[in-house]
Scaffold this active site. Structure first.
Site, PDB file in Angstrom:
ATOM      1  N   THR A 203       0.878  -1.172   0.000  1.00 23.73           N
ATOM      2  CA  THR A 203       0.000   0.000   0.000  1.00 23.73           C
ATOM      3  C   THR A 203       0.907   1.211   0.000  1.00 23.73           C
ATOM      4  O   THR A 203       2.068   1.110   0.376  1.00 23.73           O
ATOM      5  CB  THR A 203      -0.833   0.025   1.319  1.00 23.73           C
ATOM      6  OG1 THR A 203      -1.732  -1.070   1.318  1.00 23.73           O
ATOM      7  CG2 THR A 203      -1.613   1.313   1.502  1.00 23.73           C
ATOM      8  N   ARG A 231     -13.804  -7.700  -0.988  1.00 25.91           N
ATOM      9  CA  ARG A 231     -13.184  -7.379   0.299  1.00 25.91           C
ATOM     10  C   ARG A 231     -12.685  -5.915   0.309  1.00 25.91           C
ATOM     11  O   ARG A 231     -11.976  -5.487  -0.582  1.00 25.91           O
ATOM     12  CB  ARG A 231     -12.008  -8.310   0.550  1.00 25.91           C
ATOM     13  CG  ARG A 231     -11.240  -8.043   1.855  1.00 25.91           C
ATOM     14  CD  ARG A 231      -9.957  -7.307   1.615  1.00 25.91           C
ATOM     15  NE  ARG A 231      -9.102  -7.224   2.805  1.00 25.91           N
ATOM     16  CZ  ARG A 231      -8.022  -6.446   2.884  1.00 25.91           C
ATOM     17  NH1 ARG A 231      -7.670  -5.693   1.863  1.00 25.91           N
ATOM     18  NH2 ARG A 231      -7.296  -6.403   3.978  1.00 25.91           N
ATOM     19  N   GLY A 233     -10.340  -3.337   2.443  1.00 25.16           N
ATOM     20  CA  GLY A 233      -9.335  -3.292   3.503  1.00 25.16           C
ATOM     21  C   GLY A 233      -9.500  -2.035   4.333  1.00 25.16           C
ATOM     22  O   GLY A 233     -10.567  -1.406   4.345  1.00 25.16           O
ATOM     23  N   ASP A 234      -8.426  -1.659   5.026  1.00 32.34           N
ATOM     24  CA  ASP A 234      -8.453  -0.454   5.861  1.00 32.34           C
ATOM     25  C   ASP A 234      -8.249   0.822   5.043  1.00 32.34           C
ATOM     26  O   ASP A 234      -8.665   1.905   5.458  1.00 32.34           O
ATOM     27  CB  ASP A 234      -7.372  -0.539   6.944  1.00 32.34           C
ATOM     28  CG  ASP A 234      -5.977  -0.753   6.355  1.00 32.34           C
ATOM     29  OD1 ASP A 234      -5.860  -1.383   5.274  1.00 32.34           O
ATOM     30  OD2 ASP A 234      -4.993  -0.302   6.959  1.00 32.34           O
ATOM     31  N   GLY A 255      -0.107  -2.547   5.872  1.00 37.16           N
ATOM     32  CA  GLY A 255      -0.074  -3.828   6.577  1.00 37.16           C
ATOM     33  C   GLY A 255      -1.471  -4.401   6.692  1.00 37.16           C
ATOM     34  O   GLY A 255      -2.411  -3.917   6.050  1.00 37.16           O
ATOM     35  N   GLY A 257      -4.904  -5.017   6.954  1.00 33.25           N
ATOM     36  CA  GLY A 257      -5.978  -4.049   7.135  1.00 33.25           C
ATOM     37  C   GLY A 257      -7.037  -4.464   8.126  1.00 33.25           C
ATOM     38  O   GLY A 257      -7.627  -3.628   8.820  1.00 33.25           O
TER      39      GLY A 257
HETATM   40  N1  ASP Z   1      -3.521  -2.376   4.295  1.00 34.72           N
HETATM   41  C1  ASP Z   1      -3.747  -3.030   3.040  1.00 34.72           C
HETATM   42  C2  ASP Z   1      -5.016  -3.794   3.100  1.00 34.72           C
HETATM   43  O1  ASP Z   1      -5.267  -4.464   4.076  1.00 34.72           O
HETATM   44  C3  ASP Z   1      -2.670  -3.963   2.621  1.00 34.72           C
HETATM   45  C4  ASP Z   1      -1.256  -3.554   2.935  1.00 34.72           C
HETATM   46  O2  ASP Z   1      -0.988  -2.433   3.295  1.00 34.72           O
HETATM   47  O3  ASP Z   1      -0.367  -4.396   2.838  1.00 34.72           O
HETATM   48  O4  ASP Z   1      -5.738  -3.766   2.140  1.00 34.72           O
END
Ligand code: ASP
Length: 355
Positions: A203, A231, A233-234, A255, A257
């Site tokens: 990300t 889906r 994510g955050d 990371g 999410g």
């Molecule tokens: N945060 C992102 C998500 O969960 C993925 C990532 O940052 O690695 O979609």
């Protein structure tokens, strides 16, 4: 001059007694009581600073130069993350991002503009390489803050965004490799066992402040590779993937999410800063909270997380910091000392990582 707390207590009392028509908004308070609008206090001593995940090392310079040239911080950081979104070799964001389990690239992004206290976001957006710009368009052209799926795509197309196939040949090959290795019992012959698939997540989050103390944040991603169709994510969630409060600063994350959503990581980091933590301390405290909200299946016997998350933060006065669960990650920053990578503070040593 009366302090803010005493003023608010007094005005709440007067308001309750019917002497004031209503409580003052933050802007009115700054203008009427402090004498100037939020973010442009005459005695405010800020310094421009841009902080991002490590993959924003080129983008932080682009954003910083624009901020120094007088461009709005949100426009500046969106230009910074556009570099990564349009880079077909970055398999975690925009064009070339790794697809979902069905082989479809679905993108998430959100942004917040501190001085105007506005926000926008898109989720599960297909076929448009720059979801950060579509998120900003939601903010600029609608009364909503979040559009998802086919509706988000329709909105972007109506505004003139170009559609294209975002699945590059490399990402398609990685998806096929992943698919073929899923099960020994399916009808796909496992192939290329020796070829490692490098990325399963990634990300870019970027946060900035200008000399007037105006703050903004943006996060954009293709999300977890091989995720279920639909889906979110955050990254498209305000308060999780990123958050800005122009009185305090901004923060965001990369990371896993699902954990960040439960911890409200972006919001929490800004709240820790509001209560006096430095950006680095705030990021570390947020990571502790993330561990606290983690379900047992994602923890080892000693309570150590089986995943990684990074938190990046900038304060209104230009201080910055970042933290990661496990030692070793770095983040990108640009200020008067130029663009550079710096090591993240961390909660756990590499040796403590569950095997
Ligand atoms: N945060 C992102 C998500 O969960 C993925 C990532 O940052 O690695 O979609």
């Amino acid at each position: 001059m009366i302090d803010r707390r005493a003023f608010l207590e007094k005005s709440a009392l007067l308001s309750a007694l019917g002497f004031l028509p209503r409580a003052l908004s933050a802007e009115e308070y700054e203008r009427d009581v402090m004498g100037s609008p939020v973010g442009t206090m005459p005695n405010f001593r800020g310094r421009p600073c841009v902080v991002s995940s490590a993959n924003g090392i080129n983008g932080v310079k682009v954003a910083y130069d624009r901020i120094r040239g007088g461009i709005d911080p949100l426009d500046a950081i969106i230009a910074g993350v556009n570099l990564v979104e349009l880079d077909p070799d970055d398999q975690s964001v925009g064009l070339g991002g790794l697809p979902n389990e069905e082989g479809v690239v679905q993108l998430d992004a959100s942004c917040m503009h501190g001085p105007s206290r506005r926000a926008g976001a898109v989720g599960c957006l297909e076929d448009i390489a720059t979801p950060s710009l579509v998120a900003k368009a939601v903010m600029d052209y609608t009364t909503h803050v979040l559009l998802v799926g086919p509706g988000a795509r329709k909105f972007a197309v109506a505004l003139g965004f170009r559609t294209q196939n975002l699945l590059t040949e490399k990402s398609r090959q990685d998806w096929l490799r992943w698919k073929s290795r899923l099960s020994k019992n399916d009808n796909w012959l496992d192939h290329d066992d020796d070829v490692k698939i490098n990325w399963t997540h990634g990300t870019i989050n970027m946060n900035a402040v200008n000399a007037a103390g105006d703050v903004s944040s943006v996060t954009t991603t293709s999300g977890l590779a091989w995720k279920l169709d639909g889906r979110l994510g955050d990254s498209p969630i305000h308060g999780a993937g990123q958050y800005t409060d122009n009185d305090v600063g901004a923060a965001g994350s990369t990371g896993l999410g699902e954990i960040n959503i439960k911890a409200c990581g972006g919001f929490l980091t800004v709240e820790f800063m509001r209560n006096g933590a430095t950006p680095e301390q705030a990021a570390l405290k947020t990571l502790e909270r993330m561990v606290h909200v983690t379900e047992p299946r994602l923890l080892d016997q000693r309570g150590r997380p089986r995943y990684d998350i990074q938190v990046y933060a900038v304060a209104k006065d230009g201080r910055y910091g970042a933290a990661t669960m496990y030692e070793g990650a770095s983040f990108a920053v640009c200020d008067e000392r130029g663009p550079r990578l710096e090591p993240c503070a961390y909660l756990f040593k590499t040796a403590d990582r569950p095997r």
